[in-house]
Scaffold this motif. Structure first.
Motif, PDB file in Angstrom:
ATOM      1  N   ASP A   1      16.511  51.914  29.182  1.00  0.00           N
ATOM      2  CA  ASP A   1      17.630  51.893  28.245  1.00  0.00           C
ATOM      3  C   ASP A   1      18.423  50.616  28.483  1.00  0.00           C
ATOM      4  OD1 ASP A   1      19.768  52.356  26.595  1.00  0.00           O
ATOM      5  OD2 ASP A   1      20.519  54.094  27.682  1.00  0.00           O
ATOM      6  N   PRO A   2      18.511  49.713  27.483  1.00  0.00           N
ATOM      7  CA  PRO A   2      19.236  48.459  27.698  1.00  0.00           C
ATOM      8  C   PRO A   2      20.728  48.669  27.918  1.00  0.00           C
ATOM      9  CG  PRO A   2      18.618  48.674  25.395  1.00  0.00           C
ATOM     10  CD  PRO A   2      17.980  49.801  26.132  1.00  0.00           C
ATOM     11  N   PHE A   3      21.238  49.860  27.539  1.00  0.00           N
ATOM     12  CA  PHE A   3      22.659  50.132  27.719  1.00  0.00           C
ATOM     13  C   PHE A   3      22.918  50.947  28.985  1.00  0.00           C
ATOM     14  CE2 PHE A   3      22.028  49.514  23.183  1.00  0.00           C
ATOM     15  CZ  PHE A   3      22.918  48.484  22.974  1.00  0.00           C
ATOM     16  N   GLY A   4      21.859  51.409  29.646  1.00  0.00           N
ATOM     17  CA  GLY A   4      22.027  52.165  30.870  1.00  0.00           C
ATOM     18  C   GLY A   4      22.435  51.218  32.014  1.00  0.00           C
ATOM     19  N   ARG A   5      23.489  51.565  32.700  1.00  0.00           N
ATOM     20  CA  ARG A   5      23.964  50.742  33.807  1.00  0.00           C
ATOM     21  C   ARG A   5      23.613  51.399  35.133  1.00  0.00           C
ATOM     22  NH1 ARG A   5      23.950  47.209  30.333  1.00  0.00           N
ATOM     23  NH2 ARG A   5      25.742  46.847  29.051  1.00  0.00           N
TER      24      ARG A   5
ATOM     25  N   ILE B   1      20.538  41.259  14.982  1.00  0.00           N
ATOM     26  CA  ILE B   1      19.570  41.420  16.061  1.00  0.00           C
ATOM     27  C   ILE B   1      20.256  41.671  17.397  1.00  0.00           C
ATOM     28  CG2 ILE B   1      17.767  40.231  17.385  1.00  0.00           C
ATOM     29  CD1 ILE B   1      17.187  38.644  14.784  1.00  0.00           C
ATOM     30  N   TYR B   2      21.313  40.942  17.673  1.00  0.00           N
ATOM     31  CA  TYR B   2      21.910  40.975  19.008  1.00  0.00           C
ATOM     32  C   TYR B   2      23.318  41.574  19.029  1.00  0.00           C
ATOM     33  CZ  TYR B   2      23.460  39.416  23.586  1.00  0.00           C
ATOM     34  OH  TYR B   2      23.951  39.393  24.863  1.00  0.00           O
ATOM     35  N   PHE B   3      24.200  41.082  18.180  1.00  0.00           N
ATOM     36  CA  PHE B   3      25.606  41.466  18.288  1.00  0.00           C
ATOM     37  C   PHE B   3      25.904  42.854  17.735  1.00  0.00           C
ATOM     38  CE2 PHE B   3      25.808  36.782  18.337  1.00  0.00           C
ATOM     39  CZ  PHE B   3      26.362  36.633  19.588  1.00  0.00           C
ATOM     40  N   ARG B   4      25.273  43.246  16.630  1.00  0.00           N
ATOM     41  CA  ARG B   4      25.567  44.556  16.035  1.00  0.00           C
ATOM     42  C   ARG B   4      25.234  45.704  16.984  1.00  0.00           C
ATOM     43  NH1 ARG B   4      23.453  48.389  12.287  1.00  0.00           N
ATOM     44  NH2 ARG B   4      25.101  49.127  10.914  1.00  0.00           N
ATOM     45  N   PRO B   5      24.065  45.722  17.664  1.00  0.00           N
ATOM     46  CA  PRO B   5      23.824  46.808  18.622  1.00  0.00           C
ATOM     47  C   PRO B   5      24.829  46.822  19.784  1.00  0.00           C
ATOM     48  CG  PRO B   5      21.764  45.760  18.055  1.00  0.00           C
ATOM     49  CD  PRO B   5      22.845  44.920  17.461  1.00  0.00           C
ATOM     50  N   LEU B   6      25.322  45.671  20.192  1.00  0.00           N
ATOM     51  CA  LEU B   6      26.311  45.645  21.273  1.00  0.00           C
ATOM     52  C   LEU B   6      27.655  46.193  20.821  1.00  0.00           C
ATOM     53  CD1 LEU B   6      25.620  42.189  22.960  1.00  0.00           C
ATOM     54  CD2 LEU B   6      25.041  44.457  23.809  1.00  0.00           C
ATOM     55  N   ILE B   7      27.980  45.983  19.554  1.00  0.00           N
ATOM     56  CA  ILE B   7      29.261  46.448  19.033  1.00  0.00           C
ATOM     57  C   ILE B   7      29.214  47.946  18.734  1.00  0.00           C
ATOM     58  CG2 ILE B   7      30.860  46.230  17.079  1.00  0.00           C
ATOM     59  CD1 ILE B   7      30.004  43.263  16.931  1.00  0.00           C
TER      60      ILE B   7
END
Length: 69
Positions: A64-68, A27-33
């Motif tokens: 986008d959760p990855f957009g900074r 749920i959390y770590f795989r998308p971050l990796i």
């Protein structure tokens, strides 16, 4: 008898922590990796969705959760 009780408590607690960790990984770590893989999956999953049709009024627009910034 106290060592046996402590060992059992440690095993139960360790099992609970392992279970929570196993549940959080996909749920959390795989998308971050694997950011690129997650973004491709989301592009496929959200294809054809008109955001204005599904977004309730008054709520923050999807981002986008990855957009900074």
């Amino acid at each position: 008898m106290s060592a046996s009780r402590n060992l059992r408590t440690a095993l139960i607690f360790g099992g609970f922590v392992s279970l929570v960790g196993a549940a959080f990984y996909p749920i959390y770590f795989r998308p971050l990796i694997r950011v690129e893989e997650y973004q491709k999956e989301q592009a496929i999953n959200r294809a054809g969705i008109v955001q204005e049709n599904v977004q309730p009024p008054g709520l923050k627009v999807w981002s986008d959760p990855f957009g900074r910034k």
